[in-house]
Design a protein around this motif. Structure first.
Motif, PDB file in Angstrom:
ATOM      1  N   VAL A 261      18.223   8.363 -22.916  1.00  0.00           N
ATOM      2  CA  VAL A 261      19.467   9.044 -22.554  1.00  0.00           C
ATOM      3  C   VAL A 261      20.599   8.237 -23.217  1.00  0.00           C
ATOM      4  N   PRO A 262      21.687   8.894 -23.658  1.00  0.00           N
ATOM      5  CA  PRO A 262      22.740   8.154 -24.395  1.00  0.00           C
ATOM      6  C   PRO A 262      23.270   6.917 -23.648  1.00  0.00           C
ATOM      7  N   ASP A 263      23.519   5.869 -24.421  1.00  0.00           N
ATOM      8  CA  ASP A 263      23.929   4.573 -23.871  1.00  0.00           C
ATOM      9  C   ASP A 263      25.095   4.654 -22.901  1.00  0.00           C
ATOM     10  N   GLN A 264      26.146   5.363 -23.323  1.00  0.00           N
ATOM     11  CA  GLN A 264      27.358   5.364 -22.497  1.00  0.00           C
ATOM     12  C   GLN A 264      27.101   6.007 -21.128  1.00  0.00           C
ATOM     13  N   ILE A 265      26.260   7.029 -21.122  1.00  0.00           N
ATOM     14  CA  ILE A 265      25.971   7.726 -19.857  1.00  0.00           C
ATOM     15  C   ILE A 265      25.273   6.796 -18.870  1.00  0.00           C
ATOM     16  N   VAL A 266      24.193   6.143 -19.316  1.00  0.00           N
ATOM     17  CA  VAL A 266      23.490   5.244 -18.386  1.00  0.00           C
ATOM     18  C   VAL A 266      24.347   4.028 -18.048  1.00  0.00           C
ATOM     19  N   ALA A 267      25.102   3.524 -19.022  1.00  0.00           N
ATOM     20  CA  ALA A 267      25.933   2.343 -18.755  1.00  0.00           C
ATOM     21  C   ALA A 267      26.999   2.660 -17.703  1.00  0.00           C
ATOM     22  N   ASP A 268      27.574   3.854 -17.763  1.00  0.00           N
ATOM     23  CA  ASP A 268      28.567   4.248 -16.753  1.00  0.00           C
ATOM     24  C   ASP A 268      27.928   4.357 -15.368  1.00  0.00           C
ATOM     25  N   MET A 269      26.716   4.915 -15.333  1.00  0.00           N
ATOM     26  CA  MET A 269      25.998   5.026 -14.054  1.00  0.00           C
ATOM     27  C   MET A 269      25.786   3.653 -13.439  1.00  0.00           C
TER      28      MET A 269
ATOM     29  N   GLU B  61      11.174   0.114 -31.043  1.00  0.00           N
ATOM     30  CA  GLU B  61      12.280   0.296 -31.986  1.00  0.00           C
ATOM     31  C   GLU B  61      13.639  -0.066 -31.386  1.00  0.00           C
ATOM     32  N   GLN B  62      13.869   0.379 -30.152  1.00  0.00           N
ATOM     33  CA  GLN B  62      15.238   0.284 -29.618  1.00  0.00           C
ATOM     34  C   GLN B  62      15.433  -0.796 -28.571  1.00  0.00           C
ATOM     35  N   THR B  63      14.368  -1.111 -27.803  1.00  0.00           N
ATOM     36  CA  THR B  63      14.544  -2.050 -26.696  1.00  0.00           C
ATOM     37  C   THR B  63      14.109  -3.471 -27.066  1.00  0.00           C
ATOM     38  N   SER B  64      13.038  -3.605 -27.860  1.00  0.00           N
ATOM     39  CA  SER B  64      12.550  -4.965 -28.128  1.00  0.00           C
ATOM     40  C   SER B  64      13.577  -5.865 -28.847  1.00  0.00           C
ATOM     41  N   PRO B  65      14.558  -5.323 -29.596  1.00  0.00           N
ATOM     42  CA  PRO B  65      15.599  -6.229 -30.131  1.00  0.00           C
ATOM     43  C   PRO B  65      16.342  -7.011 -29.041  1.00  0.00           C
TER      44      PRO B  65
ATOM     45  N   LEU C 182      18.161  -5.224 -12.101  1.00  0.00           N
ATOM     46  CA  LEU C 182      18.284  -4.077 -13.013  1.00  0.00           C
ATOM     47  C   LEU C 182      16.916  -3.816 -13.622  1.00  0.00           C
ATOM     48  N   ASP C 183      16.358  -2.649 -13.344  1.00  0.00           N
ATOM     49  CA  ASP C 183      14.996  -2.301 -13.759  1.00  0.00           C
ATOM     50  C   ASP C 183      15.089  -1.122 -14.742  1.00  0.00           C
ATOM     51  N   GLY C 184      14.815  -1.406 -16.010  1.00  0.00           N
ATOM     52  CA  GLY C 184      14.883  -0.333 -17.014  1.00  0.00           C
ATOM     53  C   GLY C 184      16.259  -0.199 -17.656  1.00  0.00           C
ATOM     54  N   PHE C 185      17.114  -1.148 -17.432  1.00  0.00           N
ATOM     55  CA  PHE C 185      18.444  -1.199 -18.047  1.00  0.00           C
ATOM     56  C   PHE C 185      18.820  -2.659 -18.231  1.00  0.00           C
ATOM     57  N   PRO C 186      19.368  -3.091 -19.338  1.00  0.00           N
ATOM     58  CA  PRO C 186      19.644  -2.325 -20.554  1.00  0.00           C
ATOM     59  C   PRO C 186      18.374  -2.049 -21.371  1.00  0.00           C
ATOM     60  N   ARG C 187      18.446  -1.017 -22.200  1.00  0.00           N
ATOM     61  CA  ARG C 187      17.317  -0.640 -23.048  1.00  0.00           C
ATOM     62  C   ARG C 187      17.691  -0.638 -24.524  1.00  0.00           C
ATOM     63  N   THR C 188      18.926  -0.939 -24.825  1.00  0.00           N
ATOM     64  CA  THR C 188      19.376  -1.094 -26.215  1.00  0.00           C
ATOM     65  C   THR C 188      20.387  -2.251 -26.244  1.00  0.00           C
ATOM     66  N   VAL C 189      20.617  -2.775 -27.438  1.00  0.00           N
ATOM     67  CA  VAL C 189      21.604  -3.853 -27.560  1.00  0.00           C
ATOM     68  C   VAL C 189      22.983  -3.344 -27.131  1.00  0.00           C
TER      69      VAL C 189
END
Ligand code: ADP
Ligand code: ZN
Length: 218
Positions: free
Chosen positions: A63-71, A181-185, A87-94
Motif C-alpha cells: 500500500v502506498p507509503d504515505q497512506i500507511v505512514a499517516d495511519m 526488493e523493497q523491505t530488505s534495504p 511496530l509489526d510490519g511497518f516500516p516496509r520501505t526506506v
C-alpha cells in the motif's frame, strides 16, 4: 522489564513477527501496531481505503507509503503508546522509515530497537500457505506447526479461523519478492544507525521467544 520500549519488528512475511508479538504481549504491556491488521480492519469495514488496499494486498503489493505512514503516525500520537509499542510490519520501505522518524520526532519519541526476524525462504512459504488466522482476535495458527485444539476454532477466543486471501502460494511468493526488493534495504538502514538486532526465526515459537527476550533485555 521491557516497558517503555519502542520496538520495530522487521522481517519477511511468515517470519513470526505477529506470533511473537502475541506472546510478548502476554508478559509486557506494550501497544501492538500491525499495519496489516489495521488495513484488514479497513477492508472489513468497507471503507474507500479498505477497497483500494485490498486490490494491492491480494496481489502481495505494498500500500502506498504515505497512506500507511499517516495511519501509523495517528496511532502513535495516542496516549496509550507512551508506555511503549511494537511496530509489526511497518516500516516496509526506506521511505516509510524516514516518515516514521519524522512522526516519532514530532511526538518526542524514538525507536529503541529494531529486531530482524530471519528465516529461510522455503520455511516462510510453508508457514504462510499453512497459516490460519482468527477472524476475531487475529491470532495465528498453522495447519502443520501449530494446530488449534479444535479444527477451525481459535484457542484463545473461540473465533472462526480462516485462510487469508494473500496466503495463497502465488501471493505468498509475490510478498517475499516484494520483501526482498523493497523491505530488505531497511536492514542496511537500521544497521547504519545501530538499532538492529537479529534473531534466528526458524525455530519453534517458544524457542524464538527466548531469543527475542534475550535480545530485548540487552
Ligand atoms: P505479512 O507480514 O504476513 O506479510 P501483513 O499483515 O503485515 O502480513 O501485511 C499484509 C499486506 O498488507 C501486505 O502484503 C501489504 O499489501 C499490506 N501492508 C501491511 N503493512 C504495510 C506497510 N507498512 N506498507 C505497505 N503495505 C503494507
Ligand atoms: Zn481468536
Amino acid at each position: 522489564m521491557i516497558k517503555n520500549k519502542n520496538l520495530v519488528f522487521l522481517g519477511p512475511p511468515g517470519a513470526g513477527k505477529g506470533t511473537l508479538s502475541e506472546i510478548l504481549l502476554r508478559d509486557e504491556k506494550l501497544v501492538h501496531i500491525s499495519t496489516g491488521d489495521i488495513l484488514r480492519a479497513e477492508i472489513t469495514r468497507g471503507t474507500e481505503l479498505g477497497k483500494s488496499a485490498k486490490a494491492l494486498m491480494d496481489q502481495g503489493k505494498l500500500v502506498p507509503d504515505q497512506i500507511v505512514a499517516d495511519m501509523v503516525a495517528a496511532r502513535l500520537a495516542q496516549d496509550d503508546c507512551a508506555g511503549g509499542f511494537i511496530l509489526d510490519g511497518f516500516p516496509r520501505t526506506v521511505k516509510q522509515a524516514e516518515l516514521l522518524e519524522e512522526a516519532t520526532a514530532k511526538i518526542g519519541r524514538k525507536i529503541d530497537k529494531v529486531v530482524l526476524f530471519d528465516a529461510p525462504y522455503d520455511l516462510l512459504i510453508q508457514r504462510l500457505t499453512a497459516r490460519l488466522t482468527c477472524r476475531q482476535c487475529k491470532a495465528n495458527f498453522n495447519k502443520i506447526f501449530s494446530k488449534p485444539a479444535r479444527e477451525g476454532i481459535c484457542d484463545h477466543c473461540g473465533g472462526e479461523l480462516y485462510q487469508r486471501s494473500d496466503d495463497s502460494l502465488e501471493t505468498a511468493k509475490n510478498r517475499l519478492k516484494v520483501y526482498e526488493e523493497q523491505t530488505s534495504p531497511l536492514i542496511r538502514f537500521y544497521t547504519e544507525n545501530h538499532l538492529l538486532a537479529k534473531i534466528d526465526a526458524s525455530l519453534p515459537k517458544e524457542q524464538n521467544y527466548g531469543m527475542l527476550l534475550a535480545v530485548l533485555n540487552t
